[in-house]
Design a protein around this motif. Structure first.
Motif, PDB file in Angstrom:
ATOM      1  N   LEU A 218     -48.585  12.372  39.165  1.00 53.92           N
ATOM      2  CA  LEU A 218     -47.247  11.670  39.096  1.00 53.92           C
ATOM      3  C   LEU A 218     -46.613  11.948  38.101  1.00 53.92           C
ATOM      4  O   LEU A 218     -46.960  11.696  36.552  1.00 53.92           O
ATOM      5  CB  LEU A 218     -47.263  10.070  39.140  1.00 53.92           C
ATOM      6  N   GLY A 219     -44.827  12.593  37.969  1.00 57.08           N
ATOM      7  CA  GLY A 219     -44.371  12.677  36.905  1.00 57.08           C
ATOM      8  C   GLY A 219     -43.734  11.727  36.423  1.00 57.08           C
ATOM      9  O   GLY A 219     -43.347  10.936  36.980  1.00 57.08           O
ATOM     10  N   GLY A 220     -42.534  12.502  35.241  1.00 56.79           N
ATOM     11  CA  GLY A 220     -41.918  11.405  34.696  1.00 56.79           C
ATOM     12  C   GLY A 220     -42.631  10.719  33.668  1.00 56.79           C
ATOM     13  O   GLY A 220     -43.515  10.829  33.597  1.00 56.79           O
TER      14      GLY A 220
ATOM     15  N   LYS B  86     -41.555   7.200  33.119  1.00 55.31           N
ATOM     16  CA  LYS B  86     -41.805   6.109  33.139  1.00 55.31           C
ATOM     17  C   LYS B  86     -43.616   5.855  33.831  1.00 55.31           C
ATOM     18  O   LYS B  86     -44.314   6.425  34.043  1.00 55.31           O
ATOM     19  CB  LYS B  86     -40.833   5.268  34.961  1.00 55.31           C
TER      20      LYS B  86
ATOM     21  N   TRP C 194     -46.186   2.462  34.134  1.00 56.17           N
ATOM     22  CA  TRP C 194     -46.589   1.367  34.592  1.00 56.17           C
ATOM     23  C   TRP C 194     -48.193   0.727  34.288  1.00 56.17           C
ATOM     24  O   TRP C 194     -49.056   1.214  33.985  1.00 56.17           O
ATOM     25  CB  TRP C 194     -47.355   1.861  36.660  1.00 56.17           C
TER      26      TRP C 194
ATOM     27  N   GLN D 291     -51.241   8.283  42.593  1.00 58.09           N
ATOM     28  CA  GLN D 291     -51.803   9.482  41.948  1.00 58.09           C
ATOM     29  C   GLN D 291     -52.307  10.339  43.040  1.00 58.09           C
ATOM     30  O   GLN D 291     -51.585  11.920  43.875  1.00 58.09           O
ATOM     31  CB  GLN D 291     -52.595   9.626  40.834  1.00 58.09           C
TER      32      GLN D 291
ATOM     33  N   SER E 248     -49.867  11.374  46.001  1.00 62.58           N
ATOM     34  CA  SER E 248     -48.832  12.829  45.445  1.00 62.58           C
ATOM     35  C   SER E 248     -50.474  14.229  45.451  1.00 62.58           C
ATOM     36  O   SER E 248     -48.896  15.396  45.340  1.00 62.58           O
ATOM     37  CB  SER E 248     -48.003  12.487  43.617  1.00 62.58           C
TER      38      SER E 248
ATOM     39  N   GLU F 158     -41.436   6.764  44.690  1.00 68.51           N
ATOM     40  CA  GLU F 158     -40.115   6.371  43.220  1.00 68.51           C
ATOM     41  C   GLU F 158     -40.579   7.799  42.823  1.00 68.51           C
ATOM     42  O   GLU F 158     -39.981   8.246  42.151  1.00 68.51           O
ATOM     43  CB  GLU F 158     -40.846   5.603  42.672  1.00 68.51           C
ATOM     44  N   ARG F 159     -41.484   8.306  42.800  1.00 71.62           N
ATOM     45  CA  ARG F 159     -41.714   9.565  42.126  1.00 71.62           C
ATOM     46  C   ARG F 159     -41.980  10.721  42.823  1.00 71.62           C
ATOM     47  O   ARG F 159     -42.319  11.798  43.192  1.00 71.62           O
ATOM     48  CB  ARG F 159     -43.593   9.733  41.248  1.00 71.62           C
TER      49      ARG F 159
END
Length: 341
Positions: free
Chosen positions: A11-13, A15, A17, A113, A116, A147-148
Protein backbone atom coordinates in the motif's frame (compact mmCIF):
# COMPACT_ATOMS: atom_id res chain seq x y z
CA UNK A 1 -24.01 -27.19 -24.07
CA UNK A 2 -21.45 -28.23 -21.50
CA UNK A 3 -18.60 -25.86 -20.71
CA UNK A 4 -15.32 -27.58 -19.86
CA UNK A 5 -13.95 -26.71 -16.44
CA UNK A 6 -10.18 -26.98 -16.76
CA UNK A 7 -7.64 -26.75 -14.02
CA UNK A 8 -5.93 -24.74 -15.15
CA UNK A 9 2.36 -3.93 -4.36
CA UNK A 10 2.48 -2.76 -0.96
CA UNK A 11 0.00 0.00 0.00
CA UNK A 12 1.26 3.41 -0.95
CA UNK A 13 0.42 6.88 0.32
CA UNK A 14 1.33 8.74 3.45
CA UNK A 15 -1.55 7.77 5.75
CA UNK A 16 -0.61 5.38 8.54
CA UNK A 17 -2.97 2.97 10.22
CA UNK A 18 -3.02 1.50 13.71
CA UNK A 19 -3.53 -2.13 12.64
CA UNK A 20 -3.70 -3.37 16.24
CA UNK A 21 -6.54 -0.98 17.00
CA UNK A 22 -8.42 -2.07 13.89
CA UNK A 23 -8.18 -5.73 14.86
CA UNK A 24 -9.26 -5.06 18.43
CA UNK A 25 -12.36 -3.25 17.18
CA UNK A 26 -13.68 -6.49 15.66
CA UNK A 27 -16.10 -7.95 18.18
CA UNK A 28 -16.31 -11.74 18.16
CA UNK A 29 -16.91 -12.01 21.89
CA UNK A 30 -19.92 -14.27 21.36
CA UNK A 31 -19.23 -15.72 17.95
CA UNK A 32 -22.18 -16.27 15.63
CA UNK A 33 -20.41 -15.84 12.30
CA UNK A 34 -21.39 -19.30 11.03
CA UNK A 35 -24.52 -21.45 11.38
CA UNK A 36 -23.00 -23.43 14.25
CA UNK A 37 -23.37 -20.30 16.46
CA UNK A 38 -20.96 -21.68 19.06
CA UNK A 39 -21.03 -18.40 21.02
CA UNK A 40 -17.45 -18.56 22.31
CA UNK A 41 -15.45 -15.45 23.11
CA UNK A 42 -12.93 -15.55 20.30
CA UNK A 43 -11.85 -11.97 21.09
CA UNK A 44 -10.53 -13.24 24.42
CA UNK A 45 -8.64 -16.12 22.83
CA UNK A 46 -11.21 -18.92 23.03
CA UNK A 47 -11.43 -21.14 19.95
CA UNK A 48 -14.69 -21.70 18.15
CA UNK A 49 -15.92 -24.94 16.61
CA UNK A 50 -14.09 -23.73 13.49
CA UNK A 51 -10.81 -23.89 15.48
CA UNK A 52 -10.00 -20.19 15.18
CA UNK A 53 -9.56 -17.65 17.93
CA UNK A 54 -9.57 -13.90 17.29
CA UNK A 55 -6.24 -13.83 15.49
CA UNK A 56 -6.27 -13.68 11.70
CA UNK A 57 -4.43 -16.62 10.12
CA UNK A 58 -3.90 -17.47 6.45
CA UNK A 59 -1.94 -20.21 4.68
CA UNK A 60 -1.42 -19.02 1.11
CA UNK A 61 -1.93 -15.92 -1.05
CA UNK A 62 -1.08 -16.42 -4.70
CA UNK A 63 -2.39 -16.56 -8.25
CA UNK A 64 -4.56 -19.64 -8.62
CA UNK A 65 -5.38 -21.23 -11.96
CA UNK A 66 -7.73 -24.06 -11.04
CA UNK A 67 -11.03 -22.26 -10.58
CA UNK A 68 -13.77 -22.02 -13.20
CA UNK A 69 -12.61 -20.25 -16.41
CA UNK A 70 -14.25 -16.84 -15.77
CA UNK A 71 -12.76 -16.84 -12.25
CA UNK A 72 -9.17 -17.87 -13.04
CA UNK A 73 -8.89 -17.04 -16.74
CA UNK A 74 -5.33 -17.25 -18.04
CA UNK A 75 -3.94 -14.69 -15.59
CA UNK A 76 -5.05 -16.40 -12.39
CA UNK A 77 -7.33 -15.60 -9.49
CA UNK A 78 -5.81 -13.69 -6.57
CA UNK A 79 -6.56 -16.35 -4.01
CA UNK A 80 -6.25 -16.02 -0.23
CA UNK A 81 -6.63 -19.28 1.71
CA UNK A 82 -7.78 -18.73 5.30
CA UNK A 83 -6.80 -21.23 7.99
CA UNK A 84 -9.45 -23.20 9.92
CA UNK A 85 -13.00 -23.93 8.77
CA UNK A 86 -16.49 -23.99 10.32
CA UNK A 87 -17.61 -27.11 8.39
CA UNK A 88 -14.60 -29.47 8.62
CA UNK A 89 -15.77 -32.20 6.19
CA UNK A 90 -14.20 -35.58 6.90
CA UNK A 91 -12.99 -35.90 3.29
CA UNK A 92 -11.63 -32.34 3.02
CA UNK A 93 -9.11 -31.92 0.20
CA UNK A 94 -7.55 -28.97 2.07
CA UNK A 95 -7.53 -30.59 5.50
CA UNK A 96 -4.12 -29.19 6.37
CA UNK A 97 -5.60 -25.67 6.48
CA UNK A 98 -9.10 -26.63 7.62
CA UNK A 99 -7.48 -28.20 10.70
CA UNK A 100 -5.23 -25.19 11.22
CA UNK A 101 -2.01 -27.12 10.67
CA UNK A 102 -0.84 -24.63 8.05
CA UNK A 103 -0.91 -20.86 8.23
CA UNK A 104 0.62 -17.82 9.85
CA UNK A 105 -0.87 -15.03 11.93
CA UNK A 106 -1.03 -11.69 10.14
CA UNK A 107 -2.56 -8.28 10.76
CA UNK A 108 -5.54 -6.79 8.96
CA UNK A 109 -3.13 -4.27 7.47
CA UNK A 110 -0.99 -7.06 6.04
CA UNK A 111 -4.10 -8.67 4.53
CA UNK A 112 -4.93 -5.35 2.85
CA UNK A 113 -1.41 -5.27 1.44
CA UNK A 114 -1.85 -8.81 0.14
CA UNK A 115 -4.97 -7.81 -1.79
CA UNK A 116 -3.03 -4.99 -3.47
CA UNK A 117 -0.02 -7.20 -4.16
CA UNK A 118 -2.25 -9.74 -5.88
CA UNK A 119 -3.68 -7.00 -8.08
CA UNK A 120 -0.16 -5.90 -8.97
CA UNK A 121 0.61 -9.48 -10.04
CA UNK A 122 -2.21 -9.37 -12.59
CA UNK A 123 -4.96 -11.22 -10.70
CA UNK A 124 -8.44 -11.13 -12.23
CA UNK A 125 -10.04 -10.79 -8.81
CA UNK A 126 -9.53 -11.22 -5.09
CA UNK A 127 -10.68 -14.73 -4.19
CA UNK A 128 -11.30 -15.32 -0.47
CA UNK A 129 -11.34 -19.05 0.28
CA UNK A 130 -13.40 -20.06 3.34
CA UNK A 131 -13.46 -16.59 4.92
CA UNK A 132 -16.68 -17.20 6.91
CA UNK A 133 -15.08 -17.23 10.37
CA UNK A 134 -12.87 -14.25 9.45
CA UNK A 135 -15.51 -12.26 7.58
CA UNK A 136 -15.12 -9.04 9.65
CA UNK A 137 -11.33 -9.14 9.21
CA UNK A 138 -11.64 -9.75 5.46
CA UNK A 139 -14.05 -6.84 5.02
CA UNK A 140 -11.95 -4.46 7.11
CA UNK A 141 -8.92 -5.28 4.95
CA UNK A 142 -10.97 -4.66 1.81
CA UNK A 143 -11.91 -1.19 3.07
CA UNK A 144 -8.24 -0.38 3.58
CA UNK A 145 -7.10 -1.79 0.25
CA UNK A 146 -9.84 0.00 -1.66
CA UNK A 147 -8.86 3.31 -0.08
CA UNK A 148 -5.42 2.76 -1.57
CA UNK A 149 -6.65 1.89 -5.06
CA UNK A 150 -7.40 -1.85 -5.10
CA UNK A 151 -10.42 -2.17 -7.38
CA UNK A 152 -10.71 -5.85 -8.34
CA UNK A 153 -13.98 -7.80 -8.02
CA UNK A 154 -14.17 -9.87 -4.83
CA UNK A 155 -15.02 -13.58 -4.98
CA UNK A 156 -16.45 -15.02 -1.75
CA UNK A 157 -15.42 -18.68 -1.97
CA UNK A 158 -17.44 -20.63 0.56
CA UNK A 159 -18.63 -24.08 1.60
CA UNK A 160 -22.18 -22.77 1.38
CA UNK A 161 -22.58 -23.16 5.14
CA UNK A 162 -23.47 -19.53 5.75
CA UNK A 163 -26.22 -17.72 7.59
CA UNK A 164 -28.50 -15.39 5.68
CA UNK A 165 -27.36 -12.57 7.96
CA UNK A 166 -23.72 -13.24 7.07
CA UNK A 167 -24.56 -12.98 3.37
CA UNK A 168 -26.41 -9.70 3.94
CA UNK A 169 -23.43 -8.30 5.83
CA UNK A 170 -21.25 -8.88 2.76
CA UNK A 171 -23.27 -6.34 0.77
CA UNK A 172 -20.84 -4.01 -0.95
CA UNK A 173 -17.94 -6.43 -0.44
CA UNK A 174 -18.74 -9.69 -2.24
CA UNK A 175 -19.27 -9.30 -6.00
CA UNK A 176 -19.22 -12.99 -6.90
CA UNK A 177 -20.15 -15.98 -4.77
CA UNK A 178 -18.30 -19.19 -5.55
CA UNK A 179 -20.30 -21.42 -3.27
CA UNK A 180 -20.67 -25.15 -2.67
CA UNK A 181 -23.92 -27.01 -2.47
CA UNK A 182 -22.56 -30.23 -1.04
CA UNK A 183 -25.54 -32.35 -0.02
CA UNK A 184 -29.25 -32.73 -0.58
CA UNK A 185 -29.40 -35.36 2.15
CA UNK A 186 -29.32 -34.44 5.84
CA UNK A 187 -27.97 -37.92 6.54
CA UNK A 188 -24.95 -37.39 4.29
CA UNK A 189 -24.40 -33.92 5.73
CA UNK A 190 -24.40 -35.40 9.23
CA UNK A 191 -22.17 -38.33 8.24
CA UNK A 192 -19.48 -36.30 6.53
CA UNK A 193 -19.74 -32.79 8.04
CA UNK A 194 -21.63 -33.17 11.34
CA UNK A 195 -24.11 -30.64 9.97
CA UNK A 196 -27.51 -32.28 9.39
CA UNK A 197 -29.02 -28.84 8.77
CA UNK A 198 -26.65 -28.19 5.86
CA UNK A 199 -29.13 -28.74 2.97
CA UNK A 200 -31.65 -26.15 4.18
CA UNK A 201 -29.06 -23.73 5.57
CA UNK A 202 -27.12 -23.77 2.30
CA UNK A 203 -30.29 -23.34 0.24
CA UNK A 204 -31.37 -20.33 2.29
CA UNK A 205 -27.90 -18.82 2.02
CA UNK A 206 -27.83 -19.44 -1.72
CA UNK A 207 -31.14 -17.65 -2.12
CA UNK A 208 -29.69 -14.67 -0.26
CA UNK A 209 -26.56 -14.71 -2.43
CA UNK A 210 -28.60 -14.60 -5.64
CA UNK A 211 -30.70 -11.80 -4.18
CA UNK A 212 -27.59 -9.81 -3.25
CA UNK A 213 -25.43 -10.10 -6.39
CA UNK A 214 -27.95 -10.96 -9.11
CA UNK A 215 -27.48 -12.76 -12.40
CA UNK A 216 -24.01 -13.55 -13.76
CA UNK A 217 -22.24 -10.59 -15.38
CA UNK A 218 -18.92 -10.52 -17.20
CA UNK A 219 -16.39 -8.11 -18.63
CA UNK A 220 -13.07 -8.43 -20.44
CA UNK A 221 -9.92 -7.92 -18.40
CA UNK A 222 -6.49 -8.11 -20.00
CA UNK A 223 -7.88 -10.40 -22.70
CA UNK A 224 -9.75 -12.71 -20.30
CA UNK A 225 -13.49 -13.02 -19.88
CA UNK A 226 -13.97 -12.22 -16.20
CA UNK A 227 -16.98 -12.76 -13.99
CA UNK A 228 -17.78 -9.53 -12.18
CA UNK A 229 -21.12 -10.35 -10.53
CA UNK A 230 -23.24 -13.40 -9.84
CA UNK A 231 -23.14 -16.85 -8.29
CA UNK A 232 -21.36 -20.05 -9.26
CA UNK A 233 -22.71 -23.12 -7.45
CA UNK A 234 -20.21 -25.95 -7.13
CA UNK A 235 -21.07 -29.55 -6.40
CA UNK A 236 -18.30 -32.08 -5.77
CA UNK A 237 -19.52 -35.57 -6.58
CA UNK A 238 -18.69 -38.07 -3.83
CA UNK A 239 -18.18 -41.84 -4.22
CA UNK A 240 -21.41 -43.80 -3.91
CA UNK A 241 -23.55 -40.66 -3.82
CA UNK A 242 -24.89 -40.46 -7.38
CA UNK A 243 -28.53 -40.18 -6.32
CA UNK A 244 -27.76 -37.43 -3.83
CA UNK A 245 -25.79 -35.56 -6.50
CA UNK A 246 -28.79 -35.79 -8.82
CA UNK A 247 -30.96 -34.28 -6.10
CA UNK A 248 -28.47 -31.44 -5.64
CA UNK A 249 -28.43 -30.64 -9.37
CA UNK A 250 -32.21 -30.80 -9.59
CA UNK A 251 -32.68 -28.63 -6.49
CA UNK A 252 -30.36 -25.91 -7.78
CA UNK A 253 -31.96 -25.96 -11.22
CA UNK A 254 -35.54 -25.89 -9.96
CA UNK A 255 -34.90 -23.08 -7.51
CA UNK A 256 -32.58 -20.85 -9.53
CA UNK A 257 -32.48 -21.93 -13.18
CA UNK A 258 -30.05 -19.84 -15.21
CA UNK A 259 -29.75 -17.23 -12.45
CA UNK A 260 -26.69 -19.16 -11.26
CA UNK A 261 -23.89 -21.00 -13.03
CA UNK A 262 -23.61 -24.65 -12.06
CA UNK A 263 -20.23 -26.36 -11.74
CA UNK A 264 -20.34 -30.16 -11.50
CA UNK A 265 -16.98 -31.36 -10.23
CA UNK A 266 -15.24 -34.72 -10.55
CA UNK A 267 -12.08 -34.06 -8.55
CA UNK A 268 -12.77 -36.00 -5.37
CA UNK A 269 -9.41 -37.21 -4.07
CA UNK A 270 -9.31 -39.88 -1.32
CA UNK A 271 -6.95 -37.94 0.93
CA UNK A 272 -8.48 -39.61 4.00
CA UNK A 273 -7.22 -42.98 2.76
CA UNK A 274 -3.77 -41.52 2.16
CA UNK A 275 -3.68 -40.14 5.71
CA UNK A 276 -4.82 -43.47 7.12
CA UNK A 277 -2.15 -45.27 5.12
CA UNK A 278 0.43 -42.90 6.61
CA UNK A 279 -0.66 -43.93 10.09
CA UNK A 280 -2.94 -41.07 11.15
CA UNK A 281 -5.11 -42.53 13.93
CA UNK A 282 -8.03 -40.15 13.39
CA UNK A 283 -8.05 -40.87 9.64
CA UNK A 284 -8.01 -44.62 10.34
CA UNK A 285 -11.08 -44.30 12.57
CA UNK A 286 -12.97 -42.13 10.10
CA UNK A 287 -12.10 -44.35 7.17
CA UNK A 288 -13.39 -47.36 9.07
CA UNK A 289 -16.63 -45.46 9.67
CA UNK A 290 -16.86 -44.17 6.06
CA UNK A 291 -15.08 -46.84 4.01
CA UNK A 292 -16.67 -45.59 0.77
CA UNK A 293 -14.41 -42.54 0.93
CA UNK A 294 -11.37 -44.69 0.13
CA UNK A 295 -12.22 -44.84 -3.56
CA UNK A 296 -12.55 -42.33 -6.36
CA UNK A 297 -15.77 -41.56 -8.20
CA UNK A 298 -16.16 -43.93 -11.18
CA UNK A 299 -16.16 -42.07 -14.49
CA UNK A 300 -19.38 -43.79 -15.51
CA UNK A 301 -21.16 -42.37 -12.43
CA UNK A 302 -19.95 -38.90 -13.29
CA UNK A 303 -21.18 -39.31 -16.87
CA UNK A 304 -24.57 -40.39 -15.52
CA UNK A 305 -24.73 -37.21 -13.49
CA UNK A 306 -23.87 -35.07 -16.51
CA UNK A 307 -26.50 -36.90 -18.57
CA UNK A 308 -29.01 -36.19 -15.81
CA UNK A 309 -28.16 -32.48 -15.93
CA UNK A 310 -28.69 -32.56 -19.69
CA UNK A 311 -32.05 -34.30 -19.25
CA UNK A 312 -33.26 -31.48 -17.01
CA UNK A 313 -32.57 -29.02 -19.82
CA UNK A 314 -29.50 -27.39 -18.26
CA UNK A 315 -27.64 -26.14 -21.30
CA UNK A 316 -24.75 -24.22 -19.76
CA UNK A 317 -22.65 -25.59 -16.91
CA UNK A 318 -19.04 -26.36 -16.06
CA UNK A 319 -17.76 -29.93 -16.04
CA UNK A 320 -14.45 -31.74 -15.75
CA UNK A 321 -12.77 -34.51 -17.68
CA UNK A 322 -10.12 -37.09 -16.77
CA UNK A 323 -7.21 -36.11 -14.56
CA UNK A 324 -9.10 -33.71 -12.32
CA UNK A 325 -8.90 -35.97 -9.27
CA UNK A 326 -5.21 -35.67 -8.62
CA UNK A 327 -3.40 -34.50 -5.51
CA UNK A 328 -1.26 -32.30 -7.75
CA UNK A 329 -4.29 -29.98 -8.02
CA UNK A 330 -4.22 -29.36 -4.26
CA UNK A 331 -2.06 -26.26 -3.66
CA UNK A 332 1.00 -26.25 -1.46
CA UNK A 333 0.05 -24.40 1.72
CA UNK A 334 3.56 -23.14 2.24
CA UNK A 335 2.84 -19.51 3.20
CA UNK A 336 3.49 -18.25 -0.33
CA UNK A 337 2.55 -14.58 -0.45
CA UNK A 338 1.57 -14.45 3.22
CA UNK A 339 4.49 -12.69 4.85
CA UNK A 340 5.81 -9.27 3.83
CA UNK A 341 7.51 -9.23 0.45
Amino acid sequence: MRGLLEHGGNLGGSKRWDWTMLQSEIDISSCDLCPRVCGVDRSAGARGICGADGRLRIARAALHFWEEPPISGTHGSGTVFFSWCPLRCVYCQNAVIADGEAGAEISIGRLAQIYSELQAKGALNINLVTPTHYAPHARAALDLARERGMDLPVVWNTSGYETVRAVRENRGYADVYLTDYKYASSDLAARYSKAPNYPQVALDALSAMVDEVGDPCFDEYEGDERMTRGVVVRHLMLPGALEDSKRVVQTVWEHFGSSVLLSIMNQYTPVLAESAKAGDAWACRELERCSELARRVPNEDYERLLDFADSLGIEDYFWQEGGAAEESFIPAFDLEGVLSE
